[in-house]
Design a protein around this motif. Structure first.
Motif, PDB file in Angstrom:
ATOM      1  N   ARG A  81      34.127  51.882  45.553  1.00  0.00           N
ATOM      2  CA  ARG A  81      35.421  51.972  44.870  1.00  0.00           C
ATOM      3  C   ARG A  81      36.152  50.630  44.803  1.00  0.00           C
ATOM      4  NH1 ARG A  81      35.950  56.250  48.503  1.00  0.00           N
ATOM      5  NH2 ARG A  81      37.598  55.112  49.612  1.00  0.00           N
ATOM      6  N   ARG A  82      35.609  49.610  45.465  1.00  0.00           N
ATOM      7  CA  ARG A  82      36.306  48.322  45.530  1.00  0.00           C
ATOM      8  C   ARG A  82      36.461  47.739  44.123  1.00  0.00           C
ATOM      9  NH1 ARG A  82      37.244  44.711  49.598  1.00  0.00           N
ATOM     10  NH2 ARG A  82      35.961  45.964  51.018  1.00  0.00           N
ATOM     11  N   PRO A  83      37.661  47.348  43.730  1.00  0.00           N
ATOM     12  CA  PRO A  83      37.872  46.787  42.381  1.00  0.00           C
ATOM     13  C   PRO A  83      37.143  45.458  42.187  1.00  0.00           C
ATOM     14  CG  PRO A  83      39.939  47.481  43.406  1.00  0.00           C
ATOM     15  CD  PRO A  83      38.907  47.500  44.478  1.00  0.00           C
ATOM     16  N   VAL A  84      36.842  45.162  40.935  1.00  0.00           N
ATOM     17  CA  VAL A  84      36.180  43.917  40.556  1.00  0.00           C
ATOM     18  C   VAL A  84      37.079  43.163  39.583  1.00  0.00           C
ATOM     19  CG1 VAL A  84      34.167  42.902  39.425  1.00  0.00           C
ATOM     20  CG2 VAL A  84      33.892  44.911  40.880  1.00  0.00           C
ATOM     21  N   CYS A  85      37.189  41.870  39.773  1.00  0.00           N
ATOM     22  CA  CYS A  85      38.037  41.044  38.913  1.00  0.00           C
ATOM     23  C   CYS A  85      37.517  41.096  37.471  1.00  0.00           C
ATOM     24  CB  CYS A  85      38.061  39.608  39.432  1.00  0.00           C
ATOM     25  SG  CYS A  85      39.066  38.486  38.427  1.00  0.00           S
ATOM     26  N   LYS A  86      38.405  41.376  36.519  1.00  0.00           N
ATOM     27  CA  LYS A  86      38.012  41.464  35.110  1.00  0.00           C
ATOM     28  C   LYS A  86      37.709  40.100  34.491  1.00  0.00           C
ATOM     29  CE  LYS A  86      38.694  45.897  35.003  1.00  0.00           C
ATOM     30  NZ  LYS A  86      37.541  46.832  34.947  1.00  0.00           N
ATOM     31  N   ASP A  87      38.079  39.050  35.205  1.00  0.00           N
ATOM     32  CA  ASP A  87      37.852  37.705  34.668  1.00  0.00           C
ATOM     33  C   ASP A  87      36.591  37.077  35.254  1.00  0.00           C
ATOM     34  OD1 ASP A  87      38.002  35.254  33.532  1.00  0.00           O
ATOM     35  OD2 ASP A  87      39.991  34.748  34.287  1.00  0.00           O
ATOM     36  N   CYS A  88      36.577  36.870  36.594  1.00  0.00           N
ATOM     37  CA  CYS A  88      35.444  36.175  37.209  1.00  0.00           C
ATOM     38  C   CYS A  88      34.368  37.127  37.727  1.00  0.00           C
ATOM     39  CB  CYS A  88      35.917  35.295  38.364  1.00  0.00           C
ATOM     40  SG  CYS A  88      36.570  36.219  39.790  1.00  0.00           S
ATOM     41  N   GLY A  89      34.659  38.437  37.815  1.00  0.00           N
ATOM     42  CA  GLY A  89      33.656  39.407  38.256  1.00  0.00           C
ATOM     43  C   GLY A  89      33.498  39.513  39.766  1.00  0.00           C
ATOM     44  N   GLN A  90      34.302  38.790  40.534  1.00  0.00           N
ATOM     45  CA  GLN A  90      34.217  38.855  41.983  1.00  0.00           C
ATOM     46  C   GLN A  90      34.919  40.115  42.503  1.00  0.00           C
ATOM     47  OE1 GLN A  90      32.623  36.785  44.119  1.00  0.00           O
ATOM     48  NE2 GLN A  90      31.804  35.686  42.337  1.00  0.00           N
ATOM     49  N   LYS A  91      34.367  40.684  43.597  1.00  0.00           N
ATOM     50  CA  LYS A  91      35.004  41.851  44.203  1.00  0.00           C
ATOM     51  C   LYS A  91      36.294  41.431  44.912  1.00  0.00           C
ATOM     52  CE  LYS A  91      30.962  44.794  44.963  1.00  0.00           C
ATOM     53  NZ  LYS A  91      30.187  45.581  45.971  1.00  0.00           N
ATOM     54  N   PHE A  92      37.258  42.320  44.898  1.00  0.00           N
ATOM     55  CA  PHE A  92      38.530  42.042  45.554  1.00  0.00           C
ATOM     56  C   PHE A  92      38.327  41.995  47.069  1.00  0.00           C
ATOM     57  CE2 PHE A  92      41.881  43.590  42.290  1.00  0.00           C
ATOM     58  CZ  PHE A  92      41.273  42.822  41.319  1.00  0.00           C
ATOM     59  N   THR A  93      39.064  41.126  47.735  1.00  0.00           N
ATOM     60  CA  THR A  93      39.105  41.137  49.192  1.00  0.00           C
ATOM     61  C   THR A  93      39.944  42.330  49.650  1.00  0.00           C
ATOM     62  OG1 THR A  93      41.092  39.756  49.288  1.00  0.00           O
ATOM     63  CG2 THR A  93      38.949  38.624  49.246  1.00  0.00           C
ATOM     64  N   ASP A  94      39.858  42.652  50.929  1.00  0.00           N
ATOM     65  CA  ASP A  94      40.648  43.761  51.445  1.00  0.00           C
ATOM     66  C   ASP A  94      42.145  43.509  51.255  1.00  0.00           C
ATOM     67  OD1 ASP A  94      38.391  45.144  52.178  1.00  0.00           O
ATOM     68  OD2 ASP A  94      38.454  44.543  54.290  1.00  0.00           O
ATOM     69  N   ASP A  95      42.568  42.253  51.493  1.00  0.00           N
ATOM     70  CA  ASP A  95      43.992  41.928  51.334  1.00  0.00           C
ATOM     71  C   ASP A  95      44.432  42.098  49.884  1.00  0.00           C
ATOM     72  OD1 ASP A  95      44.151  41.371  54.017  1.00  0.00           O
ATOM     73  OD2 ASP A  95      43.947  39.192  53.772  1.00  0.00           O
ATOM     74  N   ARG A  96      43.576  41.657  48.950  1.00  0.00           N
ATOM     75  CA  ARG A  96      43.930  41.772  47.539  1.00  0.00           C
ATOM     76  C   ARG A  96      43.956  43.238  47.121  1.00  0.00           C
ATOM     77  NH1 ARG A  96      47.001  40.219  43.535  1.00  0.00           N
ATOM     78  NH2 ARG A  96      46.054  40.507  41.484  1.00  0.00           N
ATOM     79  N   TRP A  97      42.992  44.004  47.616  1.00  0.00           N
ATOM     80  CA  TRP A  97      42.940  45.432  47.292  1.00  0.00           C
ATOM     81  C   TRP A  97      44.191  46.132  47.792  1.00  0.00           C
ATOM     82  CZ3 TRP A  97      38.151  48.933  48.772  1.00  0.00           C
ATOM     83  CH2 TRP A  97      38.229  50.127  48.047  1.00  0.00           C
ATOM     84  N   GLU A  98      44.614  45.765  48.980  1.00  0.00           N
ATOM     85  CA  GLU A  98      45.823  46.367  49.539  1.00  0.00           C
ATOM     86  C   GLU A  98      47.047  45.939  48.754  1.00  0.00           C
ATOM     87  OE1 GLU A  98      48.269  46.558  53.796  1.00  0.00           O
ATOM     88  OE2 GLU A  98      46.400  45.432  53.627  1.00  0.00           O
ATOM     89  N   ALA A  99      47.070  44.674  48.315  1.00  0.00           N
ATOM     90  CA  ALA A  99      48.229  44.157  47.576  1.00  0.00           C
ATOM     91  C   ALA A  99      48.428  44.868  46.250  1.00  0.00           C
ATOM     92  CB  ALA A  99      48.067  42.651  47.358  1.00  0.00           C
ATOM     93  N   ILE A 100      47.336  45.099  45.518  1.00  0.00           N
ATOM     94  CA  ILE A 100      47.500  45.749  44.208  1.00  0.00           C
ATOM     95  C   ILE A 100      47.849  47.226  44.350  1.00  0.00           C
ATOM     96  CG2 ILE A 100      45.887  44.158  43.132  1.00  0.00           C
ATOM     97  CD1 ILE A 100      43.845  46.467  43.079  1.00  0.00           C
ATOM     98  N   GLY A 101      47.626  47.781  45.531  1.00  0.00           N
ATOM     99  CA  GLY A 101      47.977  49.178  45.741  1.00  0.00           C
ATOM    100  C   GLY A 101      49.366  49.364  46.299  1.00  0.00           C
ATOM    101  N   TYR A 102      50.082  48.260  46.520  1.00  0.00           N
ATOM    102  CA  TYR A 102      51.423  48.331  47.076  1.00  0.00           C
ATOM    103  C   TYR A 102      52.394  48.835  46.013  1.00  0.00           C
ATOM    104  CZ  TYR A 102      55.419  47.021  49.959  1.00  0.00           C
ATOM    105  OH  TYR A 102      56.549  47.059  50.721  1.00  0.00           O
TER     106      TYR A 102
END
Length: 286
Positions: free
Chosen positions: A201-222
């Motif tokens: 379920r981990r999101p993937v960056c629509k630009d560079c294709g890299q998987k989100f880090t845990d911190d980034r995943w948590e940030a976008i869900g805030y």
């Protein structure tokens, strides 16, 4: 069975010896000695007293009700499967005319209701919940093989064992060990499955294709507080910074153009003022 420790009631159970050796694996052991002079039925009657004694409940100093014997002696706590009473050891000394072997067999038969366990087919062991482990031996065997030798007969078993094996339940211990191992293995597999599902379920960056880090995943869900919401939740943090910078560049360029235009106008105004001032001075001289 009644009364107090200092003043027990008439007919209460009285062991010949009480052994506590937790450092040797024997937290508590009651010992009865018989010289083969007492009738088997009288020896068996002692276990009726033991049974009533083990069942007696009293409040301890902490105010919690527990078996009376636990208020005096330490022993492992009961687990969720069995509440086994402390073991009792019968030591026969061939002095009287009764045969020690026949005494053991007779006492075992008369006390069956106290020691007989219930077969647990799933686990392959006998459960001794609320039973008294009764073990017997002779003084001669102890002299010959020592207390660590296979000289103890646990009533209900068909062979002699060392003391720790005789008072224990090796098959049950092995079954519980297998259950604990299976539970740990199941928990490990469950954790791995949950981790794999989460990773899927981990999101993937629509630009560079890299998987989100845990911190980034948590940030976008805030979702609490608009100031903490992300401007580009479909991008990783680096790509978001670049996107924000790119969006802000035209504004920065426009501000720079406006600033340059303002400076140009000020310079023209200053030049015009200087030219005008120079013209008035020339007319004054002439």
């Amino acid at each position: 069975m009644k009364g107090t420790w200092k003043n027990p009631g008439i007919g209460s159970a009285r062991a010949d010896f009480v052994l506590t050796a937790p450092q040797a694996g024997v937290p508590l052991l009651f010992i009865e000695v018989d010289n083969c002079t007492e009738e088997a039925v009288l020896i068996a009657a002692k276990f009726d007293k033991y049974a009533r004694f083990f069942q007696r409940q009293e409040k301890d100093t902490d105010g919690i009700e527990k078996p009376l014997w636990r208020t005096r002696w330490s022993a492992p706590a009961c687990d969720e499967y069995e509440r086994v009473h402390p073991p009792v050891l019968l030591v026969f000394h061939q002095v009287g005319q009764r045969s020690a072997k026949s005494q053991m067999a007779r006492v075992a038969d008369l006390t069956r209701r106290h020691w007989q366990g219930r077969w647990h087919p799933q686990g392959g062991f006998h459960s001794y919940d609320r039973c008294i482990p009764i073990v017997a031996t002779t003084l001669e065997e102890l002299r010959e093989h020592g207390p660590a030798g296979p000289v103890f007969w646990r009533f209900g078993r068909d062979h002699r064992q060392p003391l720790l094996d005789a008072i224990g339940n090796a098959r049950r211990d092995a079954y519980l060990a297998r259950r604990r191992q299976a539970a740990r293995e199941g928990e490990r597999r469950r954790a791995e499955r949950m981790a794999a599902e989460r990773e899927a379920r981990r999101p993937v960056c629509k630009d560079c294709g890299q998987k989100f880090t845990d911190d980034r995943w948590e940030a976008i869900g805030y979702t609490r507080g608009w100031s903490n919401r992300q401007s580009h939740p479909h991008l990783c943090e680096n790509c978001q910074d670049r996107a924000v910078a790119a969006e802000q560049q035209p504004e920065a360029d426009e501000r720079e153009r406006q600033e340059q235009e303002r400076l140009r106008q000020e310079a023209e105004q200053q030049a015009a003022a200087a030219q005008k001032a120079g013209g008035w001075l020339a007319r004054f001289r002439t």
